[in-house]
Enzyme design. Structure first.
Site, PDB file in Angstrom:
ATOM      1  N   GLY A  58       0.795  -6.755  -4.185  1.00  0.00           N
ATOM      2  CA  GLY A  58       2.166  -6.272  -4.121  1.00  0.00           C
ATOM      3  C   GLY A  58       3.157  -7.410  -3.953  1.00  0.00           C
ATOM      4  N   ALA A  72      -5.930  -7.174  -0.214  1.00  0.00           N
ATOM      5  CA  ALA A  72      -5.848  -7.140  -1.682  1.00  0.00           C
ATOM      6  C   ALA A  72      -4.635  -6.346  -2.132  1.00  0.00           C
ATOM      7  CB  ALA A  72      -7.125  -6.540  -2.269  1.00  0.00           C
ATOM      8  N   ASP A  73      -4.374  -5.221  -1.481  1.00  0.00           N
ATOM      9  CA  ASP A  73      -3.186  -4.427  -1.792  1.00  0.00           C
ATOM     10  C   ASP A  73      -1.912  -5.191  -1.474  1.00  0.00           C
ATOM     11  OD1 ASP A  73      -4.158  -1.938  -2.817  1.00  0.00           O
ATOM     12  OD2 ASP A  73      -4.797  -1.379  -0.809  1.00  0.00           O
ATOM     13  N   ILE A  74      -1.854  -5.750  -0.265  1.00  0.00           N
ATOM     14  CA  ILE A  74      -0.638  -6.431   0.179  1.00  0.00           C
ATOM     15  C   ILE A  74      -0.367  -7.661  -0.684  1.00  0.00           C
ATOM     16  CG2 ILE A  74       0.414  -7.708   2.070  1.00  0.00           C
ATOM     17  CD1 ILE A  74       0.348  -4.702   2.540  1.00  0.00           C
TER      18      ILE A  74
END
Length: 397
Positions: free
Chosen positions: A171, A166-168
Site C-alpha cells: 500500500g 506485505a499489505d502495508i
C-alpha cells in the site's frame, strides 16, 4: 493546514481488505477526494473481519477507511458499471486490488480506462503482479517472499511479522508510485499504469539480508531479536524485564561500557571493533547481561539516554497508544461517526509546515455517499434514478 497537498485530486477506489485501502488512506489523509466503490449489499469484506467490532462494523475496517466517501454499486449490472465508468472518467487516480484480469472482465481495466481518460493514473495491487492469477494474502506472501525465513529465533520456526507487513508495504509503495506519477503528469500531461505486487514489495525491503546472500551465496539465518551484522544490537535482559540496545559504532560501545561500570570491556580484544563483537556475540551477550540484570530497566534507560547510548523500552500497544508524547505529535486522530460515536486511529506520520494529518470525517457507512456522488456526476435524474433506486434504498444508512 490551509491547503492539503492532494486537494482537488479525485481517487476512485475499487479496493478492499488492507493493501489497497491503506494506499488510498494515505492519499485521503493528504487531502484527495477518495470515492470508495463497494459492493452493494455487503461492501468491503473487512467490514466483517472481527471481532472486535464497534457496533456492527469491524475495527479492522474502521482503522483504514477514514476520510473516504462510500458509493455502493453492483458491478455485475451494466447500469452500475456505466456509473463506475463515469466515475473513472472524472478521476485523476484509480486504485484496484482485484485478482488480475477481473478489472478487464468488468470493462474497468487500465487499457480501457486510460483510453477514456488519457491523464489517468491507474494502479493495480496484487499478490504476485498483473501476470499472475495466484491470490495474494499477507500471510502467504510473507512466506513466499522469504520474509518469514529471516524472522523468528534461530532455533525456532519461521515467523510472520506482528503486523501485516506485505499489505502495508505494498500500500505504501503504491501510494508513493501514484504520487510520483502525478508529478510526472504535471510535467507531461501523461497518465500512467502502475503494477504493484505484494511479493515485490517485501523483496525490495530485504535490503541488507539480500546483500548478505549476494555477497556469500548463503541464505541469511534468523537472528531473533539480535542483529546479524551489528553488536551489541538487540534485546537484553534486565533485573525487571528487557531493554533494546542499538550500538552503531565503537564510540557508542565505549559509552555503554562506562554506563554499566565496566570500561575495560571496551578494550577487550574480543569486543574492540564491531566485527569482533559480531564474531564473539555469544560471549558479548553473557558479559553484558551479567551487568544489565543487576539494574532495573528504567534506571538503565535513564543512564543510557544521558550518555547518548541508543536504547529503548519494549512497550505494549496500551502504553504506546496512550503515550502523551505521541499525542503531542498529533499522530492519534479522533473522529465522530454518526452511528458509532467517537473513533480513534493512528494518523499518517507526516508533518508539513508544522501541520499533520487530520480525520476530516469518519470511516463511511456502506453507500453513505452514493446519492451525493451521483448528484455531483449529474446522474441523479429520473432516468438514472430509475435504474439505481432499488439498491440505493437497500444500502442507505
Amino acid at each position: 493546514m490551509a491547503t492539503l497537498p492532494l486537494e482537488g485530486i479525485r481517487v476512485v477506489d475499487f479496493t478492499q481488505a488492507l493493501s489497497g485501502p491503506y494506499c488510498t488512506l494515505l492519499l485521503a489523509d493528504f487531502g484527495a477526494d477518495v470515492i470508495k466503490v463497494e459492493r452493494a449489499g455487503s461492501g468491503d469484506d473487512s467490514r466483517q473481519w472481527g471481532p472486535p467490532f464497534v457496533g456492527d462494523t469491524a475495527a479492522y475496517f474502521l482503522s483504514v477507511n477514514r476520510n473516504k466517501r462510500s458509493v455502493a454499486l453492483d458491478l455485475k449490472t451494466e447500469h452500475d458499471r456505466q456509473i463506475a465508468v463515469q466515475l473513472v472518467e472524472s478521476a485523476d487516480v484509480v486504485v484496484e486490488n482485484w485478482r488480475p484480469g477481473t478489472a478487464d472482465r468488468l470493462g474497468l481495466g487500465p487499457d480501457a480506462m486510460r483510453t477514456l481518460n488519457p491523464r489517468l493514473v491507474y494502479c493495480s495491487i496484487s499478490g504476485f503482479g498483473n501476470q499472475s492469477q495466484r491470490p495474494g494474502y499477507d500471510q502467504v506472501v510473507q512466506g513466499t517472499s522469504g520474509w518469514m525465513s529471516v524472522t523468528g529465533t534461530r532455533d525456532g520456526t519461521p515467523t510472520k511479522s506482528g503486523i501485516p507487513i506485505a499489505d502495508i508495504a505494498s500500500g505504501m509503495f503504491a501510494a508513493h508510485s501514484i504520487l510520483a506519477s502525478l508529478v510526472r503528469r504535471h510535467r507531461t500531461s501523461e497518465g500512467a499504469y502502475i503494477d504493484i505486487a505484494m511479493q515485490d514489495a517485501l523483496v525490495s525491503m530485504l535490503t541488507y539480508q539480500a546483500g548478505s546472500y549476494f555477497a556469500t551465496g548463503q541464505p541469511p539465518q534468523r537472528n531473533g531479536n539480535q542483529h546479524a551484522t551489528l553488536a551489541p544490537y538487540g534485546t537484553f535482559d534486565t533485573a525487571d524485564g528487557q531493554v533494546n540496545i542499538s550500538v552503531g559504532n565503537d564510540r557508542q560501545w565505549e559509552q555503554l561500557c562506562h554506563v554499566i561500570a565496566v570500561p575495560e570491556l571496551a578494550y577487550d580484544a574480543r569486543f574492540k571493533t564491531n566485527s569482533d563483537r559480531v564474531t564473539n556475540s555469544v560471549e558479548l551477550r553473557a558479559e553484558l547481561e551479567s551487568r544489565l540484570t543487576l539494574e532495573k530497566t528504567r534506571n538503565l534507560l535513564d543512564a543510557f539516554h544521558s550518555a547518548g547510548v541508543p536504547a529503548g523500552a519494549i512497550r505494549d500497544l496500551g502504553e504506546v497508544l496512550t503515550d502523551p508524547d505521541l499525542a503531542a505529535r498529533g499522530i492519534i486522530l479522533n473522529s465522530t461517526h454518526p452511528r458509532l460515536g467517537e473513533l480513534k486511529s493512528p494518523g499518517s506520520p507526516w508533518h508539513i509546515d508544522g501541520e499533520s494529518s487530520t480525520a476530516r470525517f469518519a470511516p463511511p457507512d456502506l453507500g453513505q455517499h452514493t446519492d451525493e456522488v451521483l448528484e455531483e456526476l449529474n446522474l441523479l435524474n429520473l432516468h438514472a434514478r430509475k435504474g439505481v433506486e432499488s439498491h440505493l434504498e437497500r444500502d442507505r444508512v
